[in-house]
Design an enzyme around this catalytic site. Structure first.
Site, PDB file in Angstrom:
ATOM      1  CB  CYS A   1     -46.012  35.223 -25.788  1.00 34.84           C
ATOM      2  SG  CYS A   1     -46.046  36.886 -26.419  1.00 34.84           S
TER       3      CYS A   1
ATOM      4  CB  THR B   1     -47.695  42.290 -22.215  1.00 38.36           C
ATOM      5  OG1 THR B   1     -47.653  42.745 -23.573  1.00 38.36           O
ATOM      6  CG2 THR B   1     -48.944  41.480 -21.985  1.00 38.36           C
TER       7      THR B   1
ATOM      8  CG  PHE C   1     -43.051  35.300 -22.847  1.00 38.70           C
ATOM      9  CD1 PHE C   1     -43.591  36.458 -23.385  1.00 38.70           C
ATOM     10  CD2 PHE C   1     -41.805  35.380 -22.241  1.00 38.70           C
ATOM     11  CE1 PHE C   1     -42.908  37.664 -23.347  1.00 38.70           C
ATOM     12  CE2 PHE C   1     -41.105  36.584 -22.193  1.00 38.70           C
ATOM     13  CZ  PHE C   1     -41.661  37.733 -22.747  1.00 38.70           C
TER      14      PHE C   1
HETATM   15  C1  HEM Z   1     -49.901  35.081 -25.907  1.00 35.98           C
HETATM   16  C2  HEM Z   1     -47.392  37.193 -22.310  1.00 35.98           C
HETATM   17  C3  HEM Z   1     -45.850  40.632 -25.429  1.00 35.98           C
HETATM   18  C4  HEM Z   1     -48.841  38.877 -28.808  1.00 35.98           C
HETATM   19  C5  HEM Z   1     -49.337  35.349 -24.681  1.00 35.98           C
HETATM   20  C6  HEM Z   1     -49.472  34.512 -23.500  1.00 35.98           C
HETATM   21  C7  HEM Z   1     -48.785  35.117 -22.493  1.00 35.98           C
HETATM   22  C8  HEM Z   1     -48.190  36.319 -23.032  1.00 35.98           C
HETATM   23  C9  HEM Z   1     -48.671  34.620 -21.058  1.00 35.98           C
HETATM   24  C10 HEM Z   1     -50.282  33.208 -23.401  1.00 35.98           C
HETATM   25  C11 HEM Z   1     -51.676  33.498 -22.926  1.00 35.98           C
HETATM   26  C12 HEM Z   1     -52.507  32.251 -22.662  1.00 35.98           C
HETATM   27  O1  HEM Z   1     -51.992  31.146 -22.471  1.00 35.98           O
HETATM   28  O2  HEM Z   1     -53.735  32.395 -22.644  1.00 35.98           O
HETATM   29  C13 HEM Z   1     -46.749  38.299 -22.861  1.00 35.98           C
HETATM   30  C14 HEM Z   1     -45.806  39.130 -22.131  1.00 35.98           C
HETATM   31  C15 HEM Z   1     -45.361  40.084 -23.021  1.00 35.98           C
HETATM   32  C16 HEM Z   1     -46.037  39.861 -24.285  1.00 35.98           C
HETATM   33  C17 HEM Z   1     -45.412  38.927 -20.680  1.00 35.98           C
HETATM   34  C18 HEM Z   1     -44.363  41.197 -22.806  1.00 35.98           C
HETATM   35  C19 HEM Z   1     -43.468  41.215 -21.873  1.00 35.98           C
HETATM   36  C20 HEM Z   1     -46.505  40.448 -26.625  1.00 35.98           C
HETATM   37  C21 HEM Z   1     -46.317  41.243 -27.824  1.00 35.98           C
HETATM   38  C22 HEM Z   1     -47.194  40.753 -28.768  1.00 35.98           C
HETATM   39  C23 HEM Z   1     -47.897  39.640 -28.165  1.00 35.98           C
HETATM   40  C24 HEM Z   1     -45.334  42.398 -27.964  1.00 35.98           C
HETATM   41  C25 HEM Z   1     -47.415  41.193 -30.192  1.00 35.98           C
HETATM   42  C26 HEM Z   1     -46.548  41.747 -30.935  1.00 35.98           C
HETATM   43  C27 HEM Z   1     -49.380  37.694 -28.308  1.00 35.98           C
HETATM   44  C28 HEM Z   1     -50.284  36.845 -29.066  1.00 35.98           C
HETATM   45  C29 HEM Z   1     -50.577  35.737 -28.242  1.00 35.98           C
HETATM   46  C30 HEM Z   1     -49.852  35.955 -26.984  1.00 35.98           C
HETATM   47  C31 HEM Z   1     -50.810  37.103 -30.482  1.00 35.98           C
HETATM   48  C32 HEM Z   1     -51.447  34.534 -28.588  1.00 35.98           C
HETATM   49  C33 HEM Z   1     -50.570  33.484 -29.239  1.00 35.98           C
HETATM   50  C34 HEM Z   1     -51.333  32.228 -29.632  1.00 35.98           C
HETATM   51  O3  HEM Z   1     -52.077  31.695 -28.807  1.00 35.98           O
HETATM   52  O4  HEM Z   1     -51.144  31.790 -30.771  1.00 35.98           O
HETATM   53  N1  HEM Z   1     -48.546  36.436 -24.371  1.00 35.98           N
HETATM   54  N2  HEM Z   1     -46.864  38.776 -24.136  1.00 35.98           N
HETATM   55  N3  HEM Z   1     -47.456  39.481 -26.872  1.00 35.98           N
HETATM   56  N4  HEM Z   1     -49.134  37.135 -27.068  1.00 35.98           N
HETATM   57 FE1  HEM Z   1     -47.942  37.918 -25.646  1.00 35.98          FE
END
Ligand code: HEM
Length: 420
Positions: free
Chosen positions: A364, A270, A357
């Site tokens: 996220c 991502t 996000f």
């Molecule tokens: C969830 C985007 C970077 C860890 C999500 C979701 C999106 C997203 C759209 C929601 C997914 C859903 O609804 O099914 C992004 C983008 C990033 C990024 C665009 C960078 C530009 C990161 C980073 C980490 C991370 C750096 C870890 C250090 C997570 C986790 C979730 C998540 C653990 C699940 C959260 C939950 O449901 O409790 N991300 N992410 N992401 N992301 Fe990211």
């Protein structure tokens, strides 16, 4: 008032749309269908019914968490074979989601992320050094080097582990296992419904990759547990020491391992995608969201926009490649205009107009991590280099793996001569 039927493109019996969708570019394929069908359409695939929505108004409505909750879609569900009920893949009602969410929120807060600054800078400097040494004529595959950066950064900041991707020809076995695991998880969503023996050989390889992931994470955890004086301020420490504010519980070893792997998976492609598209991060995320779709589902049968009947349990696919280009919100929507994301304009955007996000409690957790890493990296790079396209006639093409990244995108990095 009777509901308005949701348009449904014609399909083949049994196979649904499987054959009509380019498996390597399914989001782009569904985007094309959206161009013909407008704000909403329904597509049935074997075993599921998906309602694709493409406007800000509809996305805004389904961001109401009282009516709609995250429902892990097919891709996310496949990832469960490696990530189980880790944060990203869990359903809302799985207890380990709540425990991990509450234990980890502080670690991803402003102080936690600030504590990671030096290690992020360490990896950013490795990238700058590599580009400086390669010189102004080298063709640099930007997405690949950004992936080395984000992978090394998340591994270092989450568990004190150095993959040293900038120094080694052969990447650490964990990296290969993860890449193959992600690729095969994606392919699995496109499988034709054939008897399972057809896939037995591939499944065995898949399982061996999953085993490498969990064994590596288990080793890191064991080493840390055997070293109680270690005072690193990273996500692993937060998970080992933290207690759930609601139940007082600690995270189980299995949940710690699932989430270590989750951070590596969710945290590298991502952020590397965002850096590859950027330059100016919020606008880059609007035009090219690395995760271009998120899925929710209504708790009860409901009417969307007061007229489209959606059934309980159906997937609603929020198609950001369209909703982020809604002309009702963004003037000249396909143009790259970073100024529309300056703080004073950003704060005036309608609610839920910018969702790279995700949404609400399931948004996220790594957002501040990703933004600090990206801003820091851009600062290091622009302090040191001017950039030009390696192919001056390059036109942006997107490539979908699990996330979206620019395809075949090469740059040249020219050291600025005013370096003293
Ligand atoms: C969830 C985007 C970077 C860890 C999500 C979701 C999106 C997203 C759209 C929601 C997914 C859903 O609804 O099914 C992004 C983008 C990033 C990024 C665009 C960078 C530009 C990161 C980073 C980490 C991370 C750096 C870890 C250090 C997570 C986790 C979730 C998540 C653990 C699940 C959260 C939950 O449901 O409790 N991300 N992410 N992401 N992301 Fe990211």
């Amino acid at each position: 008032e009777s509901p308005v039927p949701i348009p449904e493109p014609p399909q083949l019996p049994f196979l649904g749309y499987v054959t009509g969708i380019d498996p390597d570019n399914s989001v782009i394929s569904f985007g094309r269908i959206a161009e013909n069908y407008g704000e909403i359409f329904r597509a049935r695939v074997p075993g599921a019914s998906l309602v694709w929505i493409s406007t800000h108004a509809l996305v805004d409505e389904v961001c109401d968490e009282k009516r709609f909750q995250k429902k892990p879609n097919d891709v996310i569900t496949q990832l469960r074979s490696g990530l189980h009920d880790g944060l990203f893949t869990a359903t809302n009602d799985e207890p380990n989601w709540g425990i991990a969410h509450r234990v980890l929120m502080p670690a991803f807060g402003p102080k936690g992320i600030r504590d990671m600054f030096d290690e992020m800078k360490d990896i950013g400097s490795q990238l700058a050094l590599k580009w400086a040494r390669h010189g102004p004529h080298a063709r640099i595959n930007a997405p690949e080097d950004f992936t080395r950066l984000t992978l090394d950064t998340i591994a270092l900041c989450s568990m004190g582990f150095r993959f040293n991707s900038f120094y080694s020809e052969n990447l650490h076995p964990f990296v290969n296992a993860m890449v193959e695991f992600l690729l095969e998880s994606g392919r699995r969503t496109q499988r034709l419904p054939l008897p399972s023996f057809v896939y037995r050989a591939r499944d065995k390889i898949y399982e061996s990759h999953v085993a490498v992931l969990s064994e590596t994470a288990q080793t890191v955890l064991n080493e840390r547990l055997a070293d109680p004086d270690n005072d690193r301020k990273d996500l692993l420490t937060a998970m080992i020491k933290g207690r759930d504010s609601l139940t007082g519980q600690k995270m189980s070893d299995a949940s710690i391992i699932d989430n270590l792997i989750t951070f590596l998976v969710a945290g590298h492609e991502t952020t590397s995608g965002m850096l590859s598209y950027a330059m100016v991060l919020r606008e880059a995320l609007r035009l090219d969201s690395p995760i271009p779709v998120f899925s929710v589902s209504p708790a009860e049968d409901t009417l969307l926009a007061g007229k489209y009947k959606i059934h309980k349990g159906e997937f609603i696919q929020c198609l950001l490649t369209k909703a982020h280009l809604d002309p009702a919100v963004f003037e000249d929507p396909t143009a790259f205009k970073p100024e529309r994301m300056l703080d004073e304009n950003f704060s005036k955007l309608p609610k839920n107009a910018w969702k790279p996000f995700g949404n609400g409690a399931r948004a996220c957790i790594g957002r501040p991590f990703a933004m600090q890493e990206a801003i820091l990296t851009m600062a290091i790079l622009f302090q040191n280099f001017n950039f030009v396209l390696a192919d001056s006639d390059y036109e942006l093409r997107n490539k979908q793996t699990l996330t979206i990244k620019p395809d075949n995108f090469f740059i040249r990095a020219i050291l600025r001569d005013n370096l003293d």
